[in-house]
Write an enzyme that holds these catalytic residues in place. Structure first.
Site, PDB file in Angstrom:
ATOM      1  N   MET A   8       4.800  57.499  -7.282  1.00 24.19           N
ATOM      2  CA  MET A   8       6.000  56.725  -7.612  1.00 24.19           C
ATOM      3  C   MET A   8       7.150  57.709  -7.777  1.00 24.19           C
ATOM      4  SD  MET A   8       4.373  53.998 -10.322  1.00 24.19           S
ATOM      5  CE  MET A   8       5.941  53.163 -10.588  1.00 24.19           C
ATOM      6  N   GLU A   9       8.073  57.683  -6.829  1.00 31.79           N
ATOM      7  CA  GLU A   9       9.155  58.661  -6.820  1.00 31.79           C
ATOM      8  C   GLU A   9       9.968  58.591  -8.109  1.00 31.79           C
ATOM      9  OE1 GLU A   9      13.017  60.104  -4.201  1.00 31.79           O
ATOM     10  OE2 GLU A   9      12.285  58.048  -4.049  1.00 31.79           O
ATOM     11  N   CYS A  98       7.454  53.394   1.697  1.00 31.59           N
ATOM     12  CA  CYS A  98       8.605  53.485   0.798  1.00 31.59           C
ATOM     13  C   CYS A  98       9.679  52.471   1.201  1.00 31.59           C
ATOM     14  CB  CYS A  98       9.202  54.894   0.818  1.00 31.59           C
ATOM     15  SG  CYS A  98      10.637  55.065  -0.269  1.00 31.59           S
ATOM     16  N   LYS A 139      -0.379  55.461   3.694  1.00 29.44           N
ATOM     17  CA  LYS A 139      -0.080  54.326   2.824  1.00 29.44           C
ATOM     18  C   LYS A 139       0.934  53.439   3.532  1.00 29.44           C
ATOM     19  CE  LYS A 139       0.902  53.130  -2.006  1.00 29.44           C
ATOM     20  NZ  LYS A 139       2.164  52.407  -2.151  1.00 29.44           N
ATOM     21  N   ASN A 199      -3.686  48.007  -3.146  1.00 26.72           N
ATOM     22  CA  ASN A 199      -2.602  48.369  -4.065  1.00 26.72           C
ATOM     23  C   ASN A 199      -1.641  47.189  -4.202  1.00 26.72           C
ATOM     24  OD1 ASN A 199       0.421  50.151  -3.723  1.00 26.72           O
ATOM     25  ND2 ASN A 199      -0.764  50.164  -5.581  1.00 26.72           N
ATOM     26  N   GLY A 223      -0.322  51.766  -9.838  1.00 30.13           N
ATOM     27  CA  GLY A 223       1.000  52.352 -10.013  1.00 30.13           C
ATOM     28  C   GLY A 223       1.622  51.903 -11.319  1.00 30.13           C
TER      29      GLY A 223
END
Length: 312
Positions: A8-9, A98, A139, A199, A223
């Site tokens: 997770m940026e 993303c 991903k 996810n 996450g």
């Protein structure tokens, strides 16, 4: 069952990875993405986002950490994937999920889900560049605006030689809005033989079980749920109850020590408020804590409030 900590940026950096793997239950972590444009990146870029490379590619608690790359040019992604593995990353992960507009505008992340051939070319180039003994994972989301290419994209990634595929069960357009469409992972599984990881929208052990049933997928990536409940992986794995608030407060103080005395001390007030935002979902006390600290800008003031919370 394999349980992974999601990249997770701006949230799950090496300090948070250390913290959550210390709590336990995780088998693997993935870094925030290393952005690749049109050059071979210096080693220091990899060490900055993945200091665990100095520790054999593992957190201090011994959990492997895989470097994630984001970009659009197969040859440069391949070159940098080799560097990541050469520096000690246990394999490499490719980001095709993303949703950030700035990333998508420069043809990185989820926008590549519109181009099945591009996914194949990138995975194939990276697979060819990385030693066969090292995994290459990817991903994805279910698509960009719709799910029409979900199965086709997964097949392309499989045929290109990927070792594992994490599927965030929403499109880019759907963002993080519930629900997650776990049944689409089951559709992907019917058409591929690659190990899959589910996810999206897993907040507690019951939802993890429902996800596994609907996705026909045993492996999970956590996450936001892991930030909202720090022992979520152990709740899923060992049927433990959620961590008590007193223990969470103690964890926040431990994190404070990392942040303030680490290399990101100036970001600490914002980071702790951000974490409270996730914790509020599981702990009413986190809302009270946030209200107490939201106007504070000095680290020590925030730690003093945390200490009072922990003592209560």
């Amino acid at each position: 069952m394999k349980i992974m900590l999601a990249p997770m940026e701006g949230v799950v950096d090496h300090l948070m990875r250390d913290m959550l793997t210390h709590v336990g239950g995780f088998d693997q972590c993935v870094t925030e993405f290393v952005r690749v444009v049109d050059q071979k990146l210096p080693n220091k870029t990899f060490y900055k986002l993945c200091p665990e490379l100095h520790n054999g590619g593992k957190t201090p608690n011994g959990v492997p950490v895989r470097v994630q790359l984001l970009g659009q040019h197969p040859e440069w992604l391949a070159e940098n994937a080799y560097t990541a593995v050469d520096l000690g990353s246990p394999g490499v992960d490719l980001n095709f999920g993303c949703p950030a507009k700035t990333v998508n505008k420069s043809k990185g992340g989820a926008v590549l889900l519109k181009e099945t051939q591009a996914l194949y070319d990138i995975v194939k180039a990276v697979r060819d560049a990385v030693p066969a003994s090292q995994p290459v994972s990817a991903k994805i989301r279910l698509g960009f605006e719709d799910k029409s290419l979900a199965v086709e994209n997964a097949i392309a990634i499989t045929e290109a030689g990927a070792s594992e595929l994490v599927v965030h069960a929403r499109t880019k357009t759907e963002g993080y809005k519930p629900p997650a469409y776990w049944e689409w992972i089951a559709k992907i599984k019917q058409s591929t033989n690659i190990p899959l990881v589910a996810n999206g929208e897993i907040w507690n052990a019951e939802e993890a079980q429902r996800c596994q049933e609907r996705s026909a997928c045993t492996n999970l990536m956590l996450g936001r749920g892991a930030l909202a409940m720090p022992n979520l992986a152990r709740c899923i794995r060992n049927d433990e109850p959620p961590m008590a608030w007193e223990d969470v407060a103690a964890l926040l103080i431990r994190y404070s020590g990392y942040e303030i005395y680490g290399d990101k001390g100036k970001y600490y007030p914002n980071r702790i408020k951000q974490w409270c935002g996730y914790l509020k979902r599981q702990y009413p006390e986190a809302e009270l804590l946030f209200n107490d600290i939201r106007r504070l800008s000095k680290s020590q003031e925030i730690v003093d409030v945390l200490a009072r919370q922990a003592s209560h």
